[in-house]
Structures are given as C-alpha cells and as structure tokens.
Enzyme design. Structure first.
Site, PDB file in Angstrom:
ATOM      1  CB  ILE A 100     -27.078  28.860  18.324  1.00 20.44           C
ATOM      2  CG1 ILE A 100     -25.889  29.700  18.820  1.00 20.44           C
ATOM      3  CG2 ILE A 100     -28.402  29.583  18.493  1.00 20.44           C
ATOM      4  CD1 ILE A 100     -25.569  30.891  17.963  1.00 20.44           C
TER       5      ILE A 100
ATOM      6  CD  GLU B 204     -17.502  21.993  16.076  1.00 17.61           C
ATOM      7  OE1 GLU B 204     -17.168  20.862  16.464  1.00 17.61           O
ATOM      8  OE2 GLU B 204     -18.663  22.446  16.203  1.00 17.61           O
TER       9      GLU B 204
ATOM     10  CB  CYS C  74     -18.605  20.697  12.144  1.00 15.29           C
ATOM     11  SG  CYS C  74     -19.922  21.683  12.883  1.00 15.29           S
TER      12      CYS C  74
END
Length: 155
Positions: free
Chosen positions: A54, A66, A102
């Site tokens: 997003i 993730e 991530c």
C-alpha cells in the site's frame, strides 16, 4: 518448483500460499510505482493472512505486502513466532524477495527456520528461510545483552 525436504511445508501448501499471495496482490494500492506485491502468511492454526503493498505519496508511510500480512495477523491475535510460512509474489521474471525492512520484521516476528516461499505470478518459485534472507539479523537478544551490561535498566 523447488522445495527442500527440511522445510515444514509441502509443495501443495507452498502452491496454495502462492495462490493466496497472488489474490492479495490484486488488492495492492500502487499508484506511484505500479509494482504490485502480494503476500500470504500461514499461521499455526492453518489460517492464511493476506497482505498487499500500500503506497503513499510521501513514500515513507508505504507498507509492503509482507509487513501488511504480518501486522494483520498480529492484530488478529496471532502470536509472534507462531507462523508456519509466508509466500510473496510479484510480476517479475525471477521470484521476488522481501526488502531489507521486511527481512528485519520477518526476523523479529518469525522463527529463523520459517519457510519463505518466493514466487512470480507466472508460476516460478523457490523456498528459503527467514535466516537465509537475513543472516546475522539484529534481534532482541542484542538489546537484552546491552541491558544486562547496564544493570537491567532501560533507557
């Protein structure tokens, strides 16, 4: 496509997770990069938590697929380190890998030997682990070590 026998995830589960990640990818909000990514996190109870990237015009507040999946699972009451596997997919020639941020979040919230299925929407995939993605990860153990040297005091 390639699964090591030491991973606690079979080819059928890996394929199902990749399908769920591909579905999550369709909900990505990517007006700036156009690079949609989907993730699907499998918890200990067999539930799948989808995630998509997003984006935000300010870039910094952008959230990767993730992390969306992991944060959603935690918000839904799943315990950190209770996850069985995560799959990540994108429209790339080779299987997509998580970004550095991530990888650090995976190292914090998942077991080091948790399988990470990396794939493409064209069906190419491979399996690795959290520890292989971020060897020598910074963990809470280093924070605890620092605190114990300081007499257990937090800053």
């Amino acid at each position: 496509m390639s699964v090591s026998a030491s991973f606690p995830i079979g080819e059928r589960e890996a394929s199902a997770l990749l399908e769920a990640a591909a579905e999550a990818r369709t909900r990505a909000y990517v007006p700036y990069s156009g690079f949609a990514v989907g993730a699907a996190l499998l918890d200990a109870e067999g539930r799948v938590h989808p995630g998509c990237n997003i984006e935000n015009a300010a870039y910094g507040p952008t959230n990767c697929a993730e992390r969306t999946a992991l944060f959603s699972a935690i918000a839904a009451g799943r315990a950190p380190r209770s996850f069985r596997a995560i799959a990540v997919t994108a429209d790339t020639e080779e299987p997509v890998t998580p970004c550095g941020t991530c990888r650090q979040v995976l190292a914090e919230l998942c077991a080091p030997d948790m399988p990470v299925v990396l794939g493409t929407i064209r069906g190419k995939w491979r399996v690795t682990t959290v520890a292989e993605l971020l060897p020598g990860a910074f963990t809470s153990a280093q924070l605890e070590e620092d605190r114990s040297r300081k007499g257990g005091q937090k800053p």
